[in-house]
Scaffold this motif. Sequence first.
Motif, mmCIF file in Angstrom:
data_model
loop_
_atom_site.group_PDB
_atom_site.id
_atom_site.type_symbol
_atom_site.label_atom_id
_atom_site.label_comp_id
_atom_site.label_asym_id
_atom_site.label_seq_id
_atom_site.Cartn_x
_atom_site.Cartn_y
_atom_site.Cartn_z
ATOM 1 N N ALA B 29 0.832 -1.200 0.000
ATOM 2 C CA ALA B 29 0.000 0.000 0.000
ATOM 3 C C ALA B 29 0.866 1.249 0.000
ATOM 4 O O ALA B 29 0.553 2.251 -0.643
ATOM 5 C CB ALA B 29 -0.924 -0.011 1.214
ATOM 6 N N LEU B 30 1.974 1.170 0.712
ATOM 7 C CA LEU B 30 2.887 2.315 0.792
ATOM 8 C C LEU B 30 3.477 2.669 -0.563
ATOM 9 O O LEU B 30 3.714 3.835 -0.865
ATOM 10 C CB LEU B 30 4.035 2.010 1.759
ATOM 11 N N GLU B 31 3.734 1.640 -1.348
ATOM 12 C CA GLU B 31 4.287 1.907 -2.661
ATOM 13 C C GLU B 31 3.332 2.770 -3.481
ATOM 14 O O GLU B 31 3.744 3.607 -4.267
ATOM 15 C CB GLU B 31 4.582 0.590 -3.393
ATOM 16 N N LYS B 32 2.029 2.521 -3.287
ATOM 17 C CA LYS B 32 1.025 3.309 -4.018
ATOM 18 C C LYS B 32 0.833 4.675 -3.374
ATOM 19 O O LYS B 32 0.594 5.664 -4.043
ATOM 20 C CB LYS B 32 -0.314 2.554 -4.020
ATOM 21 N N ASP B 33 0.921 4.706 -2.071
ATOM 22 C CA ASP B 33 0.694 5.953 -1.338
ATOM 23 C C ASP B 33 1.906 6.228 -0.451
ATOM 24 O O ASP B 33 1.844 6.111 0.763
ATOM 25 C CB ASP B 33 -0.583 5.789 -0.485
ATOM 26 N N PRO B 34 3.037 6.610 -1.107
ATOM 27 C CA PRO B 34 4.324 6.624 -0.412
ATOM 28 C C PRO B 34 4.408 7.588 0.764
ATOM 29 O O PRO B 34 5.272 7.428 1.611
ATOM 30 C CB PRO B 34 5.317 7.043 -1.505
ATOM 31 N N ALA B 35 3.529 8.546 0.845
ATOM 32 C CA ALA B 35 3.707 9.567 1.875
ATOM 33 C C ALA B 35 2.752 9.399 3.048
ATOM 34 O O ALA B 35 2.752 10.225 3.955
ATOM 35 C CB ALA B 35 3.542 10.953 1.266
ATOM 36 N N SER B 36 1.943 8.344 3.034
ATOM 37 C CA SER B 36 0.933 8.192 4.086
ATOM 38 C C SER B 36 1.571 8.082 5.470
ATOM 39 O O SER B 36 2.255 7.104 5.760
ATOM 40 C CB SER B 36 0.090 6.945 3.824
ATOM 41 N N PRO B 37 1.379 9.109 6.304
ATOM 42 C CA PRO B 37 2.004 9.073 7.631
ATOM 43 C C PRO B 37 1.464 7.928 8.489
ATOM 44 O O PRO B 37 2.210 7.338 9.266
ATOM 45 C CB PRO B 37 1.669 10.437 8.226
ATOM 46 N N ASP B 38 0.175 7.603 8.343
ATOM 47 C CA ASP B 38 -0.409 6.535 9.152
ATOM 48 C C ASP B 38 0.238 5.200 8.819
ATOM 49 O O ASP B 38 0.627 4.443 9.711
ATOM 50 C CB ASP B 38 -1.927 6.446 8.914
ATOM 51 N N LEU B 39 0.328 4.942 7.515
ATOM 52 C CA LEU B 39 0.934 3.681 7.084
ATOM 53 C C LEU B 39 2.383 3.596 7.554
ATOM 54 O O LEU B 39 2.836 2.574 8.065
ATOM 55 C CB LEU B 39 0.875 3.564 5.556
ATOM 56 N N LEU B 40 3.123 4.705 7.378
ATOM 57 C CA LEU B 40 4.525 4.714 7.774
ATOM 58 C C LEU B 40 4.678 4.464 9.271
ATOM 59 O O LEU B 40 5.540 3.690 9.704
ATOM 60 C CB LEU B 40 5.171 6.047 7.383
ATOM 61 N N SER B 41 3.810 5.111 10.075
ATOM 62 C CA SER B 41 3.880 4.917 11.523
ATOM 63 C C SER B 41 3.605 3.466 11.883
ATOM 64 O O SER B 41 4.288 2.859 12.711
ATOM 65 C CB SER B 41 2.847 5.796 12.235
ATOM 66 N N GLU B 42 2.611 2.920 11.228
ATOM 67 C CA GLU B 42 2.217 1.542 11.506
ATOM 68 C C GLU B 42 3.356 0.572 11.188
ATOM 69 O O GLU B 42 3.695 -0.301 11.981
ATOM 70 C CB GLU B 42 0.985 1.197 10.666
ATOM 71 N N VAL B 43 3.930 0.771 9.999
ATOM 72 C CA VAL B 43 5.022 -0.111 9.569
ATOM 73 C C VAL B 43 6.221 0.057 10.496
ATOM 74 O O VAL B 43 6.848 -0.918 10.928
ATOM 75 C CB VAL B 43 5.418 0.191 8.103
ATOM 76 N N PHE B 44 6.517 1.302 10.819
ATOM 77 C CA PHE B 44 7.647 1.560 11.701
ATOM 78 C C PHE B 44 7.457 0.861 13.047
ATOM 79 O O PHE B 44 8.343 0.181 13.558
ATOM 80 C CB PHE B 44 7.813 3.070 11.927
ATOM 81 N N ARG B 45 6.251 1.024 13.609
ATOM 82 C CA ARG B 45 5.997 0.446 14.922
ATOM 83 C C ARG B 45 6.105 -1.082 14.870
ATOM 84 O O ARG B 45 6.618 -1.723 15.778
ATOM 85 C CB ARG B 45 4.632 0.862 15.442
ATOM 86 N N ALA B 46 5.591 -1.659 13.781
ATOM 87 C CA ALA B 46 5.623 -3.115 13.649
ATOM 88 C C ALA B 46 7.066 -3.623 13.670
ATOM 89 O O ALA B 46 7.419 -4.532 14.420
ATOM 90 C CB ALA B 46 4.928 -3.535 12.354
ATOM 91 N N VAL B 47 7.915 -2.985 12.870
ATOM 92 C CA VAL B 47 9.313 -3.408 12.803
ATOM 93 C C VAL B 47 10.007 -3.126 14.126
ATOM 94 O O VAL B 47 10.813 -3.919 14.624
ATOM 95 C CB VAL B 47 10.035 -2.685 11.637
ATOM 96 N N HIS B 48 9.653 -1.999 14.716
ATOM 97 C CA HIS B 48 10.206 -1.603 16.004
ATOM 98 C C HIS B 48 9.882 -2.650 17.073
ATOM 99 O O HIS B 48 10.721 -3.012 17.898
ATOM 100 C CB HIS B 48 9.614 -0.242 16.379
ATOM 101 N N THR B 49 8.671 -3.148 17.043
ATOM 102 C CA THR B 49 8.247 -4.164 18.010
ATOM 103 C C THR B 49 9.060 -5.449 17.844
ATOM 104 O O THR B 49 9.531 -6.024 18.814
ATOM 105 C CB THR B 49 6.740 -4.476 17.829
ATOM 106 N N VAL B 50 9.220 -5.855 16.594
ATOM 107 C CA VAL B 50 10.008 -7.066 16.328
ATOM 108 C C VAL B 50 11.428 -6.881 16.856
ATOM 109 O O VAL B 50 11.960 -7.723 17.571
ATOM 110 C CB VAL B 50 10.046 -7.380 14.812
ATOM 111 N N LYS B 51 12.002 -5.740 16.544
ATOM 112 C CA LYS B 51 13.378 -5.482 16.957
ATOM 113 C C LYS B 51 13.506 -5.478 18.478
ATOM 114 O O LYS B 51 14.432 -6.054 19.035
ATOM 115 C CB LYS B 51 13.857 -4.142 16.403
ATOM 116 N N GLY B 52 12.540 -4.840 19.124
ATOM 117 C CA GLY B 52 12.602 -4.712 20.579
ATOM 118 C C GLY B 52 12.645 -6.056 21.276
ATOM 119 O O GLY B 52 13.400 -6.266 22.218
ATOM 120 N N SER B 53 11.836 -7.008 20.785
ATOM 121 C CA SER B 53 11.781 -8.314 21.428
ATOM 122 C C SER B 53 13.037 -9.131 21.132
ATOM 123 O O SER B 53 13.506 -9.885 21.975
ATOM 124 C CB SER B 53 10.549 -9.087 20.953
#
Lengths: 129, 717
Positions: B29-53
């Motif tokens: 979805a990001l590729e189609k809507d590259p600037a979506s702050p919501d999507l970016l935050s969501e993706v960031f948090r997801a990866v952040h969570t994986v990294k944290g654990s």
Amino acid sequence: MKALVVDDSRTMRLIIGRELTALGFEVVEAPDGRRALEVLREASPIGVVFSDWNMPGMNGLEFVKAARAEASFRDIPIIIVTTVTEMGAVASILEAGANEYLMKPFTREAIAEKLALLELSSPDGGPLG
Amino acid sequence: MEDRLDEIAEAFLIETREILGKLDNHLLALEKDPASPDLLSEVFRAVHTVKGSCSFLGFSKLEAVAHAGEDLLARLRAGERAMDPDAADALLGMVDAIRAVLAGIESSGQEPPEDHSALVSRLKRLAASDPVPPVREARAAGAEVREAAETTVRVAVGLLDGLMNRVGELVLTRNRFLAEAAGREESPFWPIVQSLDAITAELQQETLKTRMQPVDTLWKRFPRTVRDLAVTCGKRVELDLEGGGTELDRTVIEAIKDPLTHIVRNAVDHGIEAPELRAARGKPAAGRLLLRASHAGGQVRIEIADDGAGLDLERIRSRAAGSGLVPAERAAAMGERELLELVFLPGFSTSDEVTTVSGRGVGMDVVRSRLKSIGGSVELDTRLGKGTTVRMQIPLTVAIIPAFIAACRGQRFAISRKDILELVRPGRDGSRAAIENLGGTPVCRLRGRLLPLVFLDRELGLAGAEAAAASGSETVVVLAPGERRFGLVVDEVLGAEEIVVRSLSGRVRDIPVYSGSTLMGDGSVVLILDADGLARKSRLDAGEAVREGALSAEAEDSQEETGSLYLLARAPDDGRMAIDLGVVERLEHFERNAVERVGGLAVVKYDHEILPLVEVSDVLVERRRKPRGVEGVQRAEGNIHSAVCRCRGRRVGVVVDRILDILADPLSVRRPPSREGVSFTAVMGDRVVEILDVERIVSMADPDPFSVPGAARGGGE
């Protein structure tokens, strides 16, 4: 003593919960800030809160602000769990009313140290750290 | 606690898989809507969570991938970099890599060995906004992992260690086989021995491979260590870990853990400057520390590079000259290499001045000796003001064994600890472990039991420094290679050490008393004694002994008082017989084909004499049919074991099936003789032992065994 662990990641809740259990706490959990506020109301008395910073819905900062806005929660110690990449936010979290911050990855000793800083003794008796 | 950990790992796997499911869609979805702050935050948090654990669960590879992805996402989220096909591609590659590692963790409980450093550096480059051509290897590796995961099983480390030990024993057994078979190429057993040899070698190689672990197991300690150290030292350090997938034997990994930590500590503490100083020198405030592992020519190279202050060679030079370590004129002429070598000298590093001013040096001598001990090496490169790189060369595998280091006549030898039962300081005159001489064989009485002795200096023909007895520190090393037991007399036991076995080459390889060599911390080469080879060389076959542990234990329990000593032997029908050691001069074994028949009697050349042989079992059991025992002697396979006895003033070899032990009068309850040729019987354990009347047996075998022309007389010579 009860400790509330707030994190959207179940894994992180288990990790923090494991350490707190080992330190003698009874652990209750919440997946986000909004639910945490509910737990504070229902499951009191909560002795200390460990809250994640980056959560969907109500994040750590908003949670601290909301908790401090309620008189009955004003003195509950809140420790924000954060990472190096979020270091920039630590100041604003402390300003908002969090008592301490805990940097991931942490050890049990690090948790005990933070608790000792807040002059919270271990429920087991004995000094922490 | 263990359950709880598994529960956490389980939760992590479930949660991460959920996250991955969402990530794929979000990224598309990001590729189609590259600037979506919501999507970016969501993706960031997801990866952040994986990294944290990951950091808690020790999944350092996953952490590295997620961390790099998080960095890129942070830039995207902050609007510092635009989402483009390259970035999307790399992030999708990250999702694939995470998924592959996850699959590996699920099946084997740990991260698969595949290396994702290419992906990590690609994500990092993208985060730095440098356009780079797309790299596809990470995804290809991911596909491989998923396949490999299905064909792996989890094995406890203890089991692998056990396996390795068994293989080690097999190798030694194979070596004995080869030694026996040498020069018998025409034997039908030759091809069998050859294939045993080849298979053993392959088995050893493959067993070594099972013990390989990725360097990641080491890497994962460092993010935390470095962070804590940096905080303590008031430094800012960015740590990069590369080549975590490089594999090493786990014993090697264990061995380099401390040296590596030491070097990293030095780099953070002394190498990287404080942020203000760095800023003043025009460097970024945060120092960079890189740990990189890679394969290089059958070895593993580990580099620890910092961009800190570097070493001041001139300070090293003046320090070396000033401290008297090196003559001043010599120091003045030293080149960079030589000067850097000084850092590894013990004593050099103790100077605070050098360590604080110019970088490192603390305990580098220890680091080097530790690496040497596993067959590795260490060197360093430095540029003043630019930084220091420490390079370690490490062998992929080494066999490390615990050993004792013994000294004899001024030389040092290593003895594998698995062969050692105990160390005994022999006393003099009547004390419990006094060295006695028993019919020409030195023995040591230990807890009621006689232990045959081998003097290392005599065995190896060592001369030189003062003899063992003179120093008073001589030690009996009680050895039990395989099933025999004997005492090795050395001048002194210096201590225990973990040694690395190196195979012998050239002429030394053919000397059976050495099983290998090892390099000591001080750089000297020490030979490893082969206990089994020593036993064989000194003809200690008598000590087949310990196999009959039950009997011996019985003997220990019975009276310890001095009395007659008996040689316990086995008859072909597995019966037990004993000979009073009073008549036994020596224990000898002869090769079957050395036995000759002279005048109907079996004889063998012995000490320039002709020794008549009498086979006890034939005399006793088959006396009526084979009164002379000759056939029996010639029928016997392999070596003939015999007790050379004094009988009527002459020597005769009493042949037995196998000599088992020497017993200190265990025969407290005497019973009447069972048959002719037996003086009495005794019960030991659940067995009846016949005590032989040697003189009678000799005369039964042949009324006049000494009638053979040239037969041994006197026996004193």
